[in-house]
Design a protein around this motif. Structure first.
Motif, PDB file in Angstrom:
ATOM      1  N   ASP A 243     -20.512   6.330  12.806  1.00 16.07           N
ATOM      2  CA  ASP A 243     -19.084   6.046  13.118  1.00 16.07           C
ATOM      3  C   ASP A 243     -18.759   4.502  12.545  1.00 16.07           C
ATOM      4  O   ASP A 243     -17.897   3.885  13.164  1.00 16.07           O
ATOM      5  N   GLU A 409     -11.631   2.559   9.420  1.00 16.50           N
ATOM      6  CA  GLU A 409     -11.265   2.183  10.716  1.00 16.50           C
ATOM      7  C   GLU A 409     -10.306   0.918  10.479  1.00 16.50           C
ATOM      8  O   GLU A 409     -11.002   0.003  10.470  1.00 16.50           O
ATOM      9  N   VAL A 412      -6.400  -3.487  14.399  1.00 16.14           N
ATOM     10  CA  VAL A 412      -5.117  -3.822  15.400  1.00 16.14           C
ATOM     11  C   VAL A 412      -5.224  -5.228  15.994  1.00 16.14           C
ATOM     12  O   VAL A 412      -6.075  -4.973  16.963  1.00 16.14           O
ATOM     13  N   LEU A 414      -3.697  -6.883  18.703  1.00 10.27           N
ATOM     14  CA  LEU A 414      -2.669  -6.643  19.783  1.00 10.27           C
ATOM     15  C   LEU A 414      -1.995  -7.802  20.163  1.00 10.27           C
ATOM     16  O   LEU A 414      -2.492  -8.824  20.506  1.00 10.27           O
ATOM     17  N   GLY A 418       2.327  -2.995  25.027  1.00 11.53           N
ATOM     18  CA  GLY A 418       2.691  -1.506  24.939  1.00 11.53           C
ATOM     19  C   GLY A 418       1.408  -0.638  25.048  1.00 11.53           C
ATOM     20  O   GLY A 418       0.302  -1.105  24.922  1.00 11.53           O
ATOM     21  N   LYS A 419       1.733   0.609  24.798  1.00 10.60           N
ATOM     22  CA  LYS A 419       0.763   1.706  24.692  1.00 10.60           C
ATOM     23  C   LYS A 419       0.545   2.371  23.346  1.00 10.60           C
ATOM     24  O   LYS A 419       1.659   2.959  22.828  1.00 10.60           O
ATOM     25  N   GLY A 420      -0.722   2.383  22.697  1.00  8.56           N
ATOM     26  CA  GLY A 420      -1.035   2.754  21.559  1.00  8.56           C
ATOM     27  C   GLY A 420      -2.194   3.015  21.147  1.00  8.56           C
ATOM     28  O   GLY A 420      -3.026   2.743  21.877  1.00  8.56           O
ATOM     29  N   GLY A 421      -2.374   3.312  19.795  1.00 10.79           N
ATOM     30  CA  GLY A 421      -3.879   3.267  19.318  1.00 10.79           C
ATOM     31  C   GLY A 421      -3.744   3.053  17.823  1.00 10.79           C
ATOM     32  O   GLY A 421      -2.708   3.014  17.093  1.00 10.79           O
ATOM     33  N   GLU A 425      -0.286   3.672  15.699  1.00 12.25           N
ATOM     34  CA  GLU A 425       0.299   2.119  15.162  1.00 12.25           C
ATOM     35  C   GLU A 425       0.335   2.332  13.434  1.00 12.25           C
ATOM     36  O   GLU A 425       1.435   2.042  12.718  1.00 12.25           O
ATOM     37  N   ASP A 452     -12.219  11.605  16.958  1.00 14.33           N
ATOM     38  CA  ASP A 452     -12.840  11.787  18.339  1.00 14.33           C
ATOM     39  C   ASP A 452     -11.664  12.407  19.125  1.00 14.33           C
ATOM     40  O   ASP A 452     -12.002  12.944  20.171  1.00 14.33           O
ATOM     41  N   GLN A 454      -9.029  11.069  20.524  1.00 12.45           N
ATOM     42  CA  GLN A 454      -8.517  10.137  21.435  1.00 12.45           C
ATOM     43  C   GLN A 454      -8.289   9.040  20.451  1.00 12.45           C
ATOM     44  O   GLN A 454      -9.112   7.890  20.224  1.00 12.45           O
ATOM     45  N   GLY A 456      -7.114   5.094  20.912  1.00 11.95           N
ATOM     46  CA  GLY A 456      -6.913   4.226  21.768  1.00 11.95           C
ATOM     47  C   GLY A 456      -6.792   4.721  23.365  1.00 11.95           C
ATOM     48  O   GLY A 456      -7.217   5.759  23.623  1.00 11.95           O
ATOM     49  N   PRO A 457      -6.161   3.957  24.288  1.00 15.23           N
ATOM     50  CA  PRO A 457      -6.055   4.677  25.775  1.00 15.23           C
ATOM     51  C   PRO A 457      -4.894   5.489  25.707  1.00 15.23           C
ATOM     52  O   PRO A 457      -4.041   5.412  26.621  1.00 15.23           O
ATOM     53  N   ASN A 487       3.275  -3.292  20.185  1.00 17.39           N
ATOM     54  CA  ASN A 487       2.005  -2.428  20.108  1.00 17.39           C
ATOM     55  C   ASN A 487       2.416  -1.009  20.988  1.00 17.39           C
ATOM     56  O   ASN A 487       1.712  -0.644  21.669  1.00 17.39           O
ATOM     57  N   ASN A 511     -17.346  12.233  16.347  1.00 17.70           N
ATOM     58  CA  ASN A 511     -16.688  10.860  15.882  1.00 17.70           C
ATOM     59  C   ASN A 511     -17.190  10.323  14.845  1.00 17.70           C
ATOM     60  O   ASN A 511     -18.107   9.750  14.698  1.00 17.70           O
TER      61      ASN A 511
END
Ligand SMILES: Nc1ncnc2c1ncn2[C@@H]1O[C@H](COP(=O)(O)OP(=O)(O)OP(=O)(O)O)[C@@H](O)[C@H]1O
Ligand SMILES: O=C(O)[C@H](O)CO
Length: 523
Positions: A243, A409, A412, A414, A418-421, A425, A452, A454, A456-457, A487, A511
């Motif tokens: 990874d 990879e 970002v 931050l 906001g919510k993102g990954g 983004e 993987d 997913q 970010g959160p 973000n 991953n």
């Protein structure tokens, strides 16, 4: 020094399963919407590095003679095969290994993320689960990817198993990303809490994975070759799912079966760079001071075979084959995309513009200036394996649909809450870039997804965009720039067209970082 082998050449095709939600909103290409094709290509990318196909490529068993083959090496099995593992993808890897090795496997211990068994059960991924009476003991820990008491218990059980082995034994080590947090065994007097704090601080101050893991290795009993040393004189075979950009075995999961080449000075430089040297706990200073006189020397890993069995490059190679089967001229641009997400997005925006112009009749050509900007940006990004010239040559000669693939990879920074990954983004930024130019007679789609599953959160793996995105969003009252400034890419994609641009795969069980696909089709 441990032997290091590169990725295995051939790849088994994974079964196709729909991953993208939503209907086709992009014009048809060869009778199939670009969005559907992007879905298939992302599936192929992930499918190439799923635990089952990977383990079957890496290992073969001759049951009659009890011989285990790993690449060109053979190992005699006689009730001497033990297994340990740690990492986010290791549950599925262990399940595949157990399936393959059957009764030859004497015992095993693995350390995997908290809640992963329940998540795999919920997702109906039986192939990622060990059998009910498995010989492999499972520890779950490292909530939020941080070393904790549960992970420490797992690490101690793994060490105990390794230390109990003899010269007649063979230890199979399964390693994947997230392994560092799942194998914490700080060298006393450093405590788990001290190590956790230091790791968090380094990460928060922007240390990269090479720097972070150099420090982790210096403070750990098992990282930086420590596990290999614990297992000596047993033969050790590590199967590694990478990874990390460039697949450096000494960095992935902090190289527990690779002799560390770092010295105390390297660690002090890193700690200095992030302003952490002055405030170091006494215990850390003690361990660092001791380390120079007690290195895990290269001689400690002569009994180890380290094999990369899955990587971003391998996954992209499979996607390239799939794209060609779908009628695209396909090129892998790079498996080492790094850099700030804004620059990376600008790169893909310019690339789409330049490649799109090459695909269309004269008169719509991108300006020389844009092509120059593209090359300048590529040089700034310093991507060691970038095949930009080859990609553009392919586009010029294509005369039909083109698929440019890349992986890695980006980072970002931050700024908003906001919510993102990373992937959402990047996709949103590329969407905004694509919308800045008048569309030529070519359909364009960009997709970015975390392999993987997913990003970010969030519950999404990534997203896909087209040049019309920003203007279409505006008609829905959604301003792309303001979502980006917070973000808040995930919220954007959830609102935009009912979420059809989101990539939903669920946890994939593997991953190899992120995958980026740029599809172009002349109308
Ligand atoms: N709101 C956000 N917008 C954009 N990126 C975000 C946001 N929140 C977190 N991230 C990014 O998500 C990343 C963490 O997510 P994720 O767990 O998918 O990646 P990771 O830690 O690299 O794990 P893995 O290697 O397993 O993919 C970080 O790079 C972080 O900067
Ligand atoms: O576990 C780790 O150290 C990272 O995921 C890199 O492999």
């Amino acid at each position: 020094m441990a032997a290091v082998l590169q990725v295995l050449p051939c790849v088994a095709r994974a079964p196709l399963r729909p991953l993208l939600s939503g209907g086709p909103v992009v014009r048809q290409a060869s009778g199939m919407a670009l969005a559907e094709q992007a879905q298939q290509l992302f599936e192929s990318t992930v499918g190439a590095v799923l635990p089952g196909p990977m383990l079957h490529r890496a290992l073969s068993l001759d049951p009659s003679g009890g011989l285990l083959k790993v690449r060109d090496r053979s190992f005699q099995l006689r009730q001497n095969l033990h297994l340990v593992g740690f990492g986010k993808a290791v549950l599925g890897m262990a399940a595949a290994a157990e399936e393959l090795l059957g009764q030859h496997l004497v015992q095993g211990v693995i350390s995997v993320p908290k809640g992963i068994r329940a998540a795999m059960e919920r997702a109906g991924k039986q192939e990622m689960l060990l059998k009910p009476h498995s010989r492999v003991q499972v520890f779950e820990g490292a909530e939020d990817n941080l070393p904790d008491r549960d992970a420490l218990r797992a690490a101690l059980a793994i060490r105990q198993l390794a230390e109990g082995l003899t010269a007649d034994d063979l230890l199979l080590v399964l390693i994947s990303g997230g392994g560092s947090a799942l194998l914490p065994a700080p060298i006393p007097p450093v405590t788990l809490e001290e190590k956790q704090t230091l790791t968090k601080l380094l990460a928060a101050r922007g240390a990269n994975i090479q720097e972070l893991n150099t420090i982790r290795k210096a403070l750990s009993q098992l990282k930086g070759g420590g596990l290999a040393q614990a297992a000596y004189p047993a033969q050790v075979v590590s199967l590694i799912l990478s990874d990390v950009v460039g697949d450096p075995v000494e960095v992935i999961a902090s190289g527990p079966t690779v002799a560390s080449v770092h010295n105390v000075q390297d660690c002090l430089h890193i700690l200095n760079r992030y302003g952490l040297r002055a405030a170091l706990p006494r215990s850390v200073k003690t361990v660092l001071a001791r380390a120079d006189s007690d290195p895990h020397g290269p001689h400690t890993c002569g009994h180890v075979l380290n094999v990369i069995i899955g990587s971003n490059a391998l996954a992209l190679a499979e996607a390239q084959r799939r794209a060609e089967a779908l009628g695209y001229r396909a090129v892998v641009l790079s498996a080492a995309i790094r850099g700030g997400v804004k620059s990376v997005a600008r790169f893909y925006g310019l690339l789409a513009q330049v490649a799109g112009a090459h695909l269309t009749p004269p008169g719509t050509a991108a300006s020389m200036e844009q092509e120059e900007q593209l090359h300048e940006l590529a040089a700034e990004l310093q991507l060691p394996d970038l095949r930009l010239k080859e990609a553009l040559e392919t586009v010029v000669g294509a005369g039909g649909p083109v698929c440019l693939l890349a992986g890695g990879e980006p980072t970002v920074q931050l700024q908003g809450s906001g919510k993102g990954g990373r992937n959402q983004e990047l996709a949103l930024r590329v969407g905004a870039e694509l919308g800045r130019w008048p569309p030529g007679p070519v359909d364009v789609l960009f997709l970015s997804g975390g392999t993987d599953g997913q990003d970010g959160p969030t519950e999404a793996a990534g997203a896909w965009v087209v040049p019309e995105l920003a203007s279409q969003a505006a008609t829905e009252g959604l301003d792309v720039a303001s979502f980006l400034s917070r973000n808040d890419s995930h919220t954007f994609f959830r609102c935009f067209r009912g979420g059809v641009h989101l990539l939903h795969t669920g946890l994939t069980g593997t991953n190899v970082m992120d995958a980026h696909l740029l599809l172009l089709r002349p109308r």
